[in-house]
Design a protein around this motif. Structure first.
Motif, PDB file in Angstrom:
ATOM      1  N   MET A 172       0.866  -1.183   0.000  1.00  0.00           N
ATOM      2  CA  MET A 172       0.000   0.000   0.000  1.00  0.00           C
ATOM      3  C   MET A 172       0.902   1.232   0.000  1.00  0.00           C
ATOM      4  O   MET A 172       1.773   1.355   0.840  1.00  0.00           O
ATOM      5  N   ARG A 173       0.681   2.127  -0.946  1.00  0.00           N
ATOM      6  CA  ARG A 173       1.551   3.305  -1.013  1.00  0.00           C
ATOM      7  C   ARG A 173       1.285   4.278   0.130  1.00  0.00           C
ATOM      8  O   ARG A 173       2.163   5.026   0.541  1.00  0.00           O
ATOM      9  N   TYR A 174       0.049   4.243   0.639  1.00  0.00           N
ATOM     10  CA  TYR A 174      -0.320   5.190   1.702  1.00  0.00           C
ATOM     11  C   TYR A 174       0.489   4.911   2.966  1.00  0.00           C
ATOM     12  O   TYR A 174       0.666   3.769   3.374  1.00  0.00           O
ATOM     13  N   GLU A 175       0.959   5.960   3.569  1.00  0.00           N
ATOM     14  CA  GLU A 175       1.634   5.812   4.852  1.00  0.00           C
ATOM     15  C   GLU A 175       1.270   7.001   5.726  1.00  0.00           C
ATOM     16  O   GLU A 175       1.305   8.144   5.258  1.00  0.00           O
ATOM     17  N   GLU A 176       0.915   6.745   6.984  1.00  0.00           N
ATOM     18  CA  GLU A 176       0.563   7.836   7.893  1.00  0.00           C
ATOM     19  C   GLU A 176       1.775   8.691   8.191  1.00  0.00           C
ATOM     20  O   GLU A 176       2.857   8.165   8.451  1.00  0.00           O
ATOM     21  N   ALA A 177       1.584   9.991   8.187  1.00  0.00           N
ATOM     22  CA  ALA A 177       2.692  10.887   8.521  1.00  0.00           C
ATOM     23  C   ALA A 177       2.890  10.923  10.034  1.00  0.00           C
ATOM     24  O   ALA A 177       1.933  10.875  10.802  1.00  0.00           O
ATOM     25  N   LEU A 178       4.151  11.009  10.446  1.00  0.00           N
ATOM     26  CA  LEU A 178       4.477  11.219  11.853  1.00  0.00           C
ATOM     27  C   LEU A 178       4.569  12.722  12.095  1.00  0.00           C
ATOM     28  O   LEU A 178       4.684  13.502  11.143  1.00  0.00           O
ATOM     29  N   PRO A 179       4.519  13.152  13.348  1.00  0.00           N
ATOM     30  CA  PRO A 179       4.733  14.576  13.629  1.00  0.00           C
ATOM     31  C   PRO A 179       6.053  15.045  12.987  1.00  0.00           C
ATOM     32  O   PRO A 179       6.988  14.247  12.858  1.00  0.00           O
ATOM     33  N   PRO A 180       6.126  16.314  12.584  1.00  0.00           N
ATOM     34  CA  PRO A 180       7.269  16.791  11.793  1.00  0.00           C
ATOM     35  C   PRO A 180       8.627  16.470  12.409  1.00  0.00           C
ATOM     36  O   PRO A 180       9.582  16.185  11.685  1.00  0.00           O
ATOM     37  N   GLU A 181       8.715  16.503  13.748  1.00  0.00           N
ATOM     38  CA  GLU A 181      10.025  16.276  14.374  1.00  0.00           C
ATOM     39  C   GLU A 181      10.507  14.838  14.237  1.00  0.00           C
ATOM     40  O   GLU A 181      11.664  14.547  14.538  1.00  0.00           O
ATOM     41  N   TYR A 182       9.626  13.918  13.805  1.00  0.00           N
ATOM     42  CA  TYR A 182      10.019  12.516  13.687  1.00  0.00           C
ATOM     43  C   TYR A 182      10.001  12.030  12.241  1.00  0.00           C
ATOM     44  O   TYR A 182       9.752  10.875  11.955  1.00  0.00           O
ATOM     45  N   ARG A 183      10.213  12.949  11.325  1.00  0.00           N
ATOM     46  CA  ARG A 183      10.183  12.566   9.913  1.00  0.00           C
ATOM     47  C   ARG A 183      11.600  12.483   9.360  1.00  0.00           C
ATOM     48  O   ARG A 183      12.536  12.994   9.935  1.00  0.00           O
ATOM     49  N   GLY A 184      11.700  11.894   8.157  1.00  0.00           N
ATOM     50  CA  GLY A 184      12.965  11.892   7.435  1.00  0.00           C
ATOM     51  C   GLY A 184      13.729  10.597   7.608  1.00  0.00           C
ATOM     52  O   GLY A 184      13.483   9.816   8.529  1.00  0.00           O
ATOM     53  N   ALA A 185      14.652  10.366   6.656  1.00  0.00           N
ATOM     54  CA  ALA A 185      15.526   9.199   6.693  1.00  0.00           C
ATOM     55  C   ALA A 185      16.931   9.702   6.377  1.00  0.00           C
ATOM     56  O   ALA A 185      17.178  10.909   6.416  1.00  0.00           O
ATOM     57  N   LEU A 186      17.838   8.793   6.030  1.00  0.00           N
ATOM     58  CA  LEU A 186      19.211   9.254   5.781  1.00  0.00           C
ATOM     59  C   LEU A 186      19.261  10.210   4.588  1.00  0.00           C
ATOM     60  O   LEU A 186      19.985  11.203   4.599  1.00  0.00           O
ATOM     61  N   ASP A 187      18.474   9.886   3.549  1.00  0.00           N
ATOM     62  CA  ASP A 187      18.426  10.732   2.351  1.00  0.00           C
ATOM     63  C   ASP A 187      19.847  10.991   1.794  1.00  0.00           C
ATOM     64  O   ASP A 187      20.798  10.352   2.198  1.00  0.00           O
ATOM     65  N   LYS A 188      19.950  11.926   0.887  1.00  0.00           N
ATOM     66  CA  LYS A 188      21.254  12.177   0.232  1.00  0.00           C
ATOM     67  C   LYS A 188      22.284  12.696   1.233  1.00  0.00           C
ATOM     68  O   LYS A 188      23.448  12.313   1.213  1.00  0.00           O
ATOM     69  N   ALA A 189      21.815  13.584   2.129  1.00  0.00           N
ATOM     70  CA  ALA A 189      22.757  14.200   3.075  1.00  0.00           C
ATOM     71  C   ALA A 189      23.332  13.159   4.040  1.00  0.00           C
ATOM     72  O   ALA A 189      24.521  13.199   4.385  1.00  0.00           O
TER      73      ALA A 189
END
Ligand SMILES: [Zn+2]
Length: 763
Positions: free
Chosen positions: A583-600
């Motif tokens: 399922m592509r849908y995913e619940e968002a977490l509060p802004p302070e708990y978002r993100g992954a390693l990403d490019k940086a």
């Protein structure tokens, strides 16, 4: 509220003396969006203890974070006065060696059914922690003849939360976000300081204090005959799983265990159906083979264990389920429809915590009813199973753990673990430990010492076999790298119960390092139990470690010598979500708990290694390193289809390269725990890089599997299992297996510690 309490006190003096949880806590227990936290639950049980002669609170011990872990003992006033005698009878029937038939029969007649109910080991499965208070209050205050009969015949041991720290975390988080966009959403970290959901994978290894606390009460103190563990499952399937369990079954477990499981389960389902509760299922998902869960371990120790699973709400917030969202898709229910094991499907609609509590309460009362009806049978059957376990063993045979072996401290740890399980462990004058087979827990001893061969069960001719529920192996001598052999028990050994393992060689060696490695693990916002186990391992062996969020990593890693990427899927590491999620849908977490390693984050990790750091990857994280760093390694099993290769978690044989800092002190061969489809091909690098194959799989497929179940194991032959590389000024170590899996794989712990020691040494 206060006025109401006064009014009640005037009209109903008895109730006022023993307040309900709602009255006592000033909360409406079971109402939408209302939760009692652990401190309140604990204080309510203290209130019951003080007010009711039917309730006594026992302290099981302290939790990981220092909270008091409690168990309520609930029975008639007379039974509580005779607590010591009831425990004594339980102990005698659980280990009936030397007991005459006549004396045994007297004990069966005198004894009481002892029934253990544990709630809320998984902290988000929270309804049972609330139900426990209401149930205890009802038992403390009821004056009807039937409740009194039950309490005269049964001693109930009720643990309102088997993970108090997690109950508190979930409640705090829930209260913080209730009524916002994140109402009822998931916690962005583990609901236990170390192990999260894996706290219910720990019941033979006993690594966590909570596990050891309950283990002592169950197997050293009370010896219950029935053990029910209350859980919750997904929201979009059946409403409640009640045993009988699904296939496969372990044929070594005494069949009376399954007969009692089925009898108790049938009474629960019967009472629920009478109360118009739909959506009950048996023979579903949860098998009668896997050993690691709370009540499961008991099956091999003659205790009848049941699991209950009720569909979840969103913590204490209700959820609306559309009829088309109800689905099968699990073992025992392929399509969501009426079947013999699921005769009355739930039709959809609102589902609330109150519903969960009601289902749990009816099942729990049905348990007490049956335990009272069948008191003598339950006690007699415990005796029968314990005697059969003793008689089943080859007379005079034992497992010997020789003093003369490569890793004596770990051998001592194994002996300690068995003694902690209340297995009889003896020691000879030369230091050897001996575990005699003719003892009540002989089935458990055999199960822990011998390799597993997964029973391949098909439910229709020609169809696929049923897949394991969890891992397919637990053989301790292999996992721990301890030499154990079967031999005749010699004369002159003495029973030992207090065993203190010495310091492992690899830890002693690390203590002599000129400089201690500064270590970090990566902590994604999608909580990783493997990350928790990594911190547990390092804390346990005295190595300071810091957990880093994605944002911490992106800021740079110059303060560390070694960074560990735990076993986390490469997509989760890179972006926080899997590309292949159904399922592509995913619940968002509060802004302070978002993100992954990403490019940086990837750039920060690359720079860290180029500048001299050591990057260590476990399991799935190796694929991330292979993609993000230019290394001469590839995963030969990438993209393999389940029909071509499946391994739910087995012990495999590795050949170890002897002459490398990461393999120092290792034997030439070891068992390692492998679950993901990971096996490496390497290639010769350019002149600016060195690479070492640290461990590899045997050439012959027959030599690979040591314990468990692998389909397509020939794909592992001649592949590399662990690789070390230089990279810029730094180093990379890839472990394709799980070197610290659930705190069990002592055989491969030294590879982790050595990799950390290597981070502060020259390549
Ligand atoms: Zn659970």
């Amino acid at each position: 509220m206060k006025r109401l309490l006064i009014a009640l006190a005037i009209t109903l003096p008895l109730v006022a003396q023993i307040p309900s949880p709602s009255q006592s806590l000033g909360l409406e227990i079971g109402k939408d969006r209302v939760l009692a936290d652990y401190k309140q639950i604990r204080s309510y049980f203290r209130t019951l203890d003080a007010a009711s002669p039917r309730v006594e609170v026992e302290v099981l011990g302290k939790t990981t974070l220092g909270e008091e872990m409690i168990m309520a003992v609930i029975s008639s006033e007379e039974n509580l006065r005779n607590k010591a005698r009831i425990q004594e009878i339980g102990k005698r029937l659980a280990d009936p060696r030397g007991l005459s038939d006549a004396e045994a029969e007297r004990l069966v007649r005198e004894g009481k059914s002892v029934v253990l109910v544990t709630c809320n080991i998984h902290s988000s499965e929270i309804a049972s922690s609330q139900m426990a208070m209401e149930w205890a209050h009802a038992l403390a205050t009821a004056n009807d003849a039937e409740t009194k009969r039950r309490l005269d015949n049964v001693v109930l041991l009720l643990v309102p939360s088997l993970n108090p720290d997690g109950q508190q975390m979930i409640t705090d988080y829930y209260r913080k976000y209730v009524g916002t966009d994140y109402d009822g959403g998931r916690l962005p970290w583990l609901y236990h300081h170390y192990v999260g959901h894996d706290n219910n994978r720990d019941w033979y290894m006993l690594t966590q204090v909570e596990t050891r606390n309950l283990n002592r009460a169950v197997y050293h103190q009370w010896n219950p005959q029935l053990f029910v563990d209350e859980h919750q499952m997904g929201s979009e399937g059946p409403r409640m799983f009640i045993p009988p369990f699904a296939d496969p079954v372990d044929p070594d477990v005494h069949p009376l265990i399954w007969r009692e499981v089925n009898m108790v389960g049938a009474n629960m389902a019967f009472r629920l159906e009478q109360a118009n509760k739909s959506g009950l299922i048996y023979g579903y998902s949860f098998d009668a083979y896997w050993l690691g869960g709370t009540r499961n371990t008991g099956w091999w120790k003659n205790v009848t264990g049941l699991l209950l699973e009720v569909a979840s709400a969103r913590i204490a917030s209700p959820v609306y389920i559309e009829p088309n969202e109800l689905r099968g898709g699990s073992k025992g229910l392929v399509d969501y429809k009426a079947t013999v094991n699921h005769p009355n499907p739930w039709k959809g609609g609102w589902w609330r915590m109150r519903d969960i509590m009601d289902y749990e309460r009816i099942a729990s009362d049905a348990l007490l009813e049956l335990a009272a009806d069948r008191r003598q049978d339950l006690l007699r059957n415990l005796l029968v199973r314990a005697r059969a376990a003793v008689a089943h063993a080859e007379p005079g045979q034992a497992y010997r753990i020789p003093r003369d072996q490569r890793d004596w401290p770990t051998a001592q740890h194994l002996a300690w673990l068995m003694a902690e399980h209340n297995v009889e462990v003896r020691q000879a004058a030369n230091g050897d430990y001996w575990i005699p087979l003719a003892q009540p827990y002989s089935k458990f001893v055999l199960e822990m010492m011998e390799p597993q061969r997964y029973p391949e069960v098909r439910l229709q001719p020609g169809r696929d076999i049923l897949r394991p529920y969890d891992v397919a192996t637990w053989t301790l001598p292999l996992q721990m790298g301890v030499r154990v052999e079967k031999a005749a028990l010699p004369q002159g050994t003495t029973r030992v119960t207090d065993i203190k393992p010495e310091t492992k060689e690899v830890i002693a060696r690390g203590a002599k390092l000129a400089r201690k490695p500064r270590v970090a693990t990566y902590k994604p916002w999608q909580p990783s139990m493997d990350e928790g186990w990594t911190r547990w391992l390092l804390d346990t062996y005295g190595i300071p470690v810091k957990g880093l969020s994605p944002q911490d990593v992106q800021k740079g890693l110059s303060g560390f010598d070694a960074v560990i990427l735990p076993d986390v899927h490469k997509d989760i590491l890179a972006t926080g979500r899997r590309k292949d999620a159904p399922m592509r849908y995913e619940e968002a977490l509060p802004p302070e708990y978002r993100g992954a390693l990403d490019k940086a984050g990837a750039a920060a990790l690359r720079k860290f290694v180029e500048d001299g750091g050591t990057l260590i990857a476990f399991g799935d994280a190796c694929e991330y390193v292979i993609e993000e760093l230019n290394v001469p390694v590839r995963n030969a099993l990438a993209g393999v289809k389940p029909e071509d290769y499946t391994n739910p978690g087995s012990l495999v044989r590795l050949r170890i390269r002897p002459d490398h800092p990461v393999t120092q002190g290792m034997p030439s061969e070891t068992a390692a725990f492998l679950d993901s489809p990971l096996a490496f091909d390497t290639t010769a690098p350019a002149a600016n890089m060195q690479r070492w194959v640290l461990a590899s799989y045997p050439e012959d497929e027959e030599d690979i599997l040591l314990s468990g179940w692998i389909d397509g194991g020939e794909r592992l032959t001649r592949k590399a299992a662990a690789v070390a590389l230089t990279y810029g000024k730094g180093k990379v170590v890839l472990f394709g297996f799980r070197p610290q899996h659930r705190g069990q794989t002592h055989a491969t712990f030294p590879l982790v510690f050595n990799a950390l020691w290597w981070s502060v040494s020259a390549p």
